[in-house]
Design a protein around this motif. Structure first.
Motif, PDB file in Angstrom:
ATOM      1  N   ARG A   1      66.212 -80.507   4.722  1.00 21.50           N
ATOM      2  CA  ARG A   1      67.131 -79.414   4.398  1.00 21.50           C
ATOM      3  C   ARG A   1      66.611 -78.538   3.261  1.00 21.50           C
ATOM      4  O   ARG A   1      67.273 -77.575   2.870  1.00 21.50           O
ATOM      5  CB  ARG A   1      68.503 -79.985   4.027  1.00 21.50           C
ATOM      6  CG  ARG A   1      69.187 -80.711   5.186  1.00 21.50           C
ATOM      7  CD  ARG A   1      70.457 -81.416   4.727  1.00 21.50           C
ATOM      8  NE  ARG A   1      71.495 -80.489   4.307  1.00 21.50           N
ATOM      9  CZ  ARG A   1      72.425 -79.972   5.111  1.00 21.50           C
ATOM     10  NH1 ARG A   1      72.440 -80.297   6.401  1.00 21.50           N
ATOM     11  NH2 ARG A   1      73.340 -79.151   4.646  1.00 21.50           N
ATOM     12  N   ILE A   2      65.457 -78.876   2.726  1.00 21.08           N
ATOM     13  CA  ILE A   2      64.859 -78.064   1.671  1.00 21.08           C
ATOM     14  C   ILE A   2      64.073 -76.923   2.334  1.00 21.08           C
ATOM     15  O   ILE A   2      63.254 -77.151   3.225  1.00 21.08           O
ATOM     16  CB  ILE A   2      63.937 -78.918   0.784  1.00 21.08           C
ATOM     17  CG1 ILE A   2      64.779 -79.930  -0.006  1.00 21.08           C
ATOM     18  CG2 ILE A   2      63.129 -78.041  -0.163  1.00 21.08           C
ATOM     19  CD1 ILE A   2      63.984 -80.947  -0.781  1.00 21.08           C
ATOM     20  N   GLU A   3      64.335 -75.699   1.894  1.00 20.56           N
ATOM     21  CA  GLU A   3      63.748 -74.538   2.544  1.00 20.56           C
ATOM     22  C   GLU A   3      62.619 -73.917   1.746  1.00 20.56           C
ATOM     23  O   GLU A   3      61.588 -73.529   2.314  1.00 20.56           O
ATOM     24  CB  GLU A   3      64.842 -73.493   2.798  1.00 20.56           C
ATOM     25  CG  GLU A   3      65.945 -73.991   3.728  1.00 20.56           C
ATOM     26  CD  GLU A   3      67.095 -73.018   3.842  1.00 20.56           C
ATOM     27  OE1 GLU A   3      67.054 -71.979   3.133  1.00 20.56           O
ATOM     28  OE2 GLU A   3      68.025 -73.271   4.630  1.00 20.56           O
ATOM     29  N   SER A   4      62.806 -73.779   0.447  1.00 24.30           N
ATOM     30  CA  SER A   4      61.780 -73.110  -0.368  1.00 24.30           C
ATOM     31  C   SER A   4      61.974 -73.484  -1.826  1.00 24.30           C
ATOM     32  O   SER A   4      63.033 -73.986  -2.233  1.00 24.30           O
ATOM     33  CB  SER A   4      61.887 -71.594  -0.219  1.00 24.30           C
ATOM     34  OG  SER A   4      63.083 -71.118  -0.826  1.00 24.30           O
ATOM     35  N   VAL A   5      60.938 -73.249  -2.613  1.00 23.41           N
ATOM     36  CA  VAL A   5      61.036 -73.482  -4.047  1.00 23.41           C
ATOM     37  C   VAL A   5      62.059 -72.540  -4.667  1.00 23.41           C
ATOM     38  O   VAL A   5      62.839 -72.933  -5.549  1.00 23.41           O
ATOM     39  CB  VAL A   5      59.660 -73.292  -4.703  1.00 23.41           C
ATOM     40  CG1 VAL A   5      59.766 -73.428  -6.212  1.00 23.41           C
ATOM     41  CG2 VAL A   5      58.646 -74.272  -4.146  1.00 23.41           C
ATOM     42  N   GLY A   6      62.080 -71.318  -4.198  1.00 19.74           N
ATOM     43  CA  GLY A   6      62.930 -70.300  -4.808  1.00 19.74           C
ATOM     44  C   GLY A   6      64.418 -70.603  -4.704  1.00 19.74           C
ATOM     45  O   GLY A   6      65.204 -70.106  -5.524  1.00 19.74           O
ATOM     46  N   GLN A   7      64.839 -71.432  -3.728  1.00 13.31           N
ATOM     47  CA  GLN A   7      66.258 -71.676  -3.562  1.00 13.31           C
ATOM     48  C   GLN A   7      66.845 -72.459  -4.727  1.00 13.31           C
ATOM     49  O   GLN A   7      68.071 -72.497  -4.884  1.00 13.31           O
ATOM     50  CB  GLN A   7      66.519 -72.408  -2.247  1.00 13.31           C
ATOM     51  CG  GLN A   7      66.222 -73.902  -2.250  1.00 13.31           C
ATOM     52  CD  GLN A   7      66.416 -74.581  -0.928  1.00 13.31           C
ATOM     53  OE1 GLN A   7      65.436 -74.777  -0.203  1.00 13.31           O
ATOM     54  NE2 GLN A   7      67.634 -74.913  -0.577  1.00 13.31           N
ATOM     55  N   PHE A   8      66.018 -73.074  -5.556  1.00 16.33           N
ATOM     56  CA  PHE A   8      66.512 -73.902  -6.661  1.00 16.33           C
ATOM     57  C   PHE A   8      66.560 -73.181  -8.000  1.00 16.33           C
ATOM     58  O   PHE A   8      66.874 -73.784  -9.020  1.00 16.33           O
ATOM     59  CB  PHE A   8      65.682 -75.182  -6.762  1.00 16.33           C
ATOM     60  CG  PHE A   8      65.763 -76.015  -5.522  1.00 16.33           C
ATOM     61  CD1 PHE A   8      66.897 -76.781  -5.269  1.00 16.33           C
ATOM     62  CD2 PHE A   8      64.743 -76.014  -4.599  1.00 16.33           C
ATOM     63  CE1 PHE A   8      66.999 -77.519  -4.103  1.00 16.33           C
ATOM     64  CE2 PHE A   8      64.825 -76.763  -3.436  1.00 16.33           C
ATOM     65  CZ  PHE A   8      65.968 -77.518  -3.182  1.00 16.33           C
TER      66      PHE A   8
ATOM     67  N   ASN B   1      69.371 -80.093 -11.688  1.00 19.08           N
ATOM     68  CA  ASN B   1      69.395 -78.731 -11.185  1.00 19.08           C
ATOM     69  C   ASN B   1      70.673 -78.518 -10.372  1.00 19.08           C
ATOM     70  O   ASN B   1      70.947 -79.286  -9.436  1.00 19.08           O
ATOM     71  CB  ASN B   1      68.160 -78.481 -10.323  1.00 19.08           C
ATOM     72  CG  ASN B   1      68.124 -77.102  -9.718  1.00 19.08           C
ATOM     73  OD1 ASN B   1      68.704 -76.855  -8.673  1.00 19.08           O
ATOM     74  ND2 ASN B   1      67.434 -76.189 -10.380  1.00 19.08           N
ATOM     75  N   PRO B   2      71.486 -77.503 -10.701  1.00 19.75           N
ATOM     76  CA  PRO B   2      72.780 -77.352 -10.023  1.00 19.75           C
ATOM     77  C   PRO B   2      72.665 -77.063  -8.531  1.00 19.75           C
ATOM     78  O   PRO B   2      73.513 -77.500  -7.742  1.00 19.75           O
ATOM     79  CB  PRO B   2      73.443 -76.191 -10.770  1.00 19.75           C
ATOM     80  CG  PRO B   2      72.315 -75.458 -11.426  1.00 19.75           C
ATOM     81  CD  PRO B   2      71.278 -76.484 -11.745  1.00 19.75           C
ATOM     82  N   VAL B   3      71.628 -76.343  -8.119  1.00 19.05           N
ATOM     83  CA  VAL B   3      71.448 -76.055  -6.696  1.00 19.05           C
ATOM     84  C   VAL B   3      71.067 -77.331  -5.954  1.00 19.05           C
ATOM     85  O   VAL B   3      71.559 -77.598  -4.845  1.00 19.05           O
ATOM     86  CB  VAL B   3      70.378 -74.960  -6.492  1.00 19.05           C
ATOM     87  CG1 VAL B   3      70.230 -74.637  -5.005  1.00 19.05           C
ATOM     88  CG2 VAL B   3      70.727 -73.708  -7.290  1.00 19.05           C
TER      89      VAL B   3
END
Length: 356
Positions: free
Chosen positions: A346-353, A268-270
């Motif tokens: 540092r992971i904030e939410s599922v949507g950020q990926f 995943n690029p993000v």
């Protein structure tokens, strides 16, 4: 590396776990993680899954996977003279096997044997240049006939090279089976570190997977069961800092220069960008590998599980893969543990990926 952690690594890599016969190593993993995890269970495939819950509601579900199986052998036939014929479990290099000491892991415990080899004095010139096929190689356990051997060994018993972990210079160590019990060690240590530091904003599932060497089997089933939003495989990568390795084909990867972060369609690029940003923010050395197709690791099946997962592959550079003398840097292990632990915060939410 702290002595307690080194002792855990040594016990894990020296405990036999050929693909399909991983439970001795999994018992080590379970013993270490049971005091740490909120939940711990073993699934029907033999994967060990440990969980620590996160802060808040609807935390992203993160899966870290390191496979605990190693290459080895399986006894296929016992001849009239008590010699054991075998087949490979996983990708065994037939060049390396003759003349090696091995342990056959039987119901009553390990039995030492040697892989026999015709003396060079008795070989024709052309035979000296030919690799003996595995099906023609045999293990000698010192028995006088088939009846004696069959009292000790059963068809289907696994075998491994009879070597363990030893130190070289500096932080360099060698052993069989760093591929990939080192990965199972890393993900277990990340769980310990998250427990020590305090809750992270993720629902963390650490998995010691099975049967990777024979087709990514445990990674497939555990990813389906965990159903992660983010999944990272931790495996070994090809170091290219020794003779005969082609940097133009693989890339330039050095022992002691930090974990290798894969970049390509399997990643995943993000998530790749976040791994790199985390390494930079934490002053953790890292290397980047271009992976233009599937990586041949548990990251393949994690990415494609169910409706898809934000996947990544983090590797530790390794020399002499699939030999009895795999070599790596303890500092690289520590850097990988630090990187993945820091990432959990540092992971904030599922949507950020979701790629833009």
């Amino acid at each position: 590396m702290e002595q307690m952690d080194f002792d855990f690594l040594q016990e894990l890599v020296e405990t036999p776990s050929p693909s399909g016969f991983e439970q001795p190593a999994q018992r080590v993993i379970r013993r270490v993680l049971e005091p740490v995890a909120d939940e711990l269970h073993t699934d029907v495939m033999g994967n060990v899954i440990a969980r620590i819950g996160g802060t808040g509601e609807h935390c992203p579900r993160v899966m870290l996977a390191g496979h605990c199986d190693e290459i080895g052998f399986m006894i296929k036939h016992i001849d009239d003279n008590g010699f054991l014929f075998f087949a490979a479990i996983g990708g065994v290099d037939a060049h390396l096997v003759p003349g090696q000491r091995v342990y056959v892991h039987t119901a009553s415990g390990p039995i030492l044997g040697v892989v026999g080899k015709k003396p060079i004095h008795m070989m024709e010139t052309k035979d000296r240049e030919t690799v003996v096929k595995l099906k023609s190689q045999f293990i000698d356990i010192g028995c006088v006939d088939k009846a004696e051997a069959e009292k000790l060994v059963a068809i289907g018993d696994p075998a491994t090279f009879a070597v363990g972990l030893e130190r070289l210079q500096g932080d360099r160590v060698i052993s069989r089976a760093f591929d990939d019990k080192m990965g199972a060690f890393v993900v277990a240590r990340v769980l310990q570190e998250v427990r020590r530091r305090g809750p992270a904003p993720v629902d963390l599932h650490v998995v010691s997977t099975v049967q990777e060497e024979v087709g990514l089997r445990g990674g497939t089933t555990s990813a389906y069961g965990v159903n992660p939003d983010i999944g990272i495989a931790v495996d070994v990568g090809f170091a290219t800092d020794y003779p005969e390795m082609d940097k133009k084909e693989i890339g330039e990867f050095k022992i002691g220069k930090g974990p290798i972060i894969a970049r390509g369609p399997n990643v995943n690029p993000v998530l790749f960008d976040l791994l790199v940003a985390t390494a930079r923010a934490e002053n953790i050395p890292y290397q980047v590998m271009g992976a233009p197709r599937g990586t041949g690791t548990d990251a393949n099946v994690i990415q494609l599980s169910r409706g898809g997962t934000a996947a990544a592959l983090v590797s530790v550079p390794l020399r002499y893969m699939h030999t009895p003398v795999e070599l790596l840097s303890l500092d690289d292990l520590e850097s990988t543990i630090n990187l993945l632990t820091a990432l959990m915060y540092r992971i904030e939410s599922v949507g950020q990926f979701i790629p833009n």
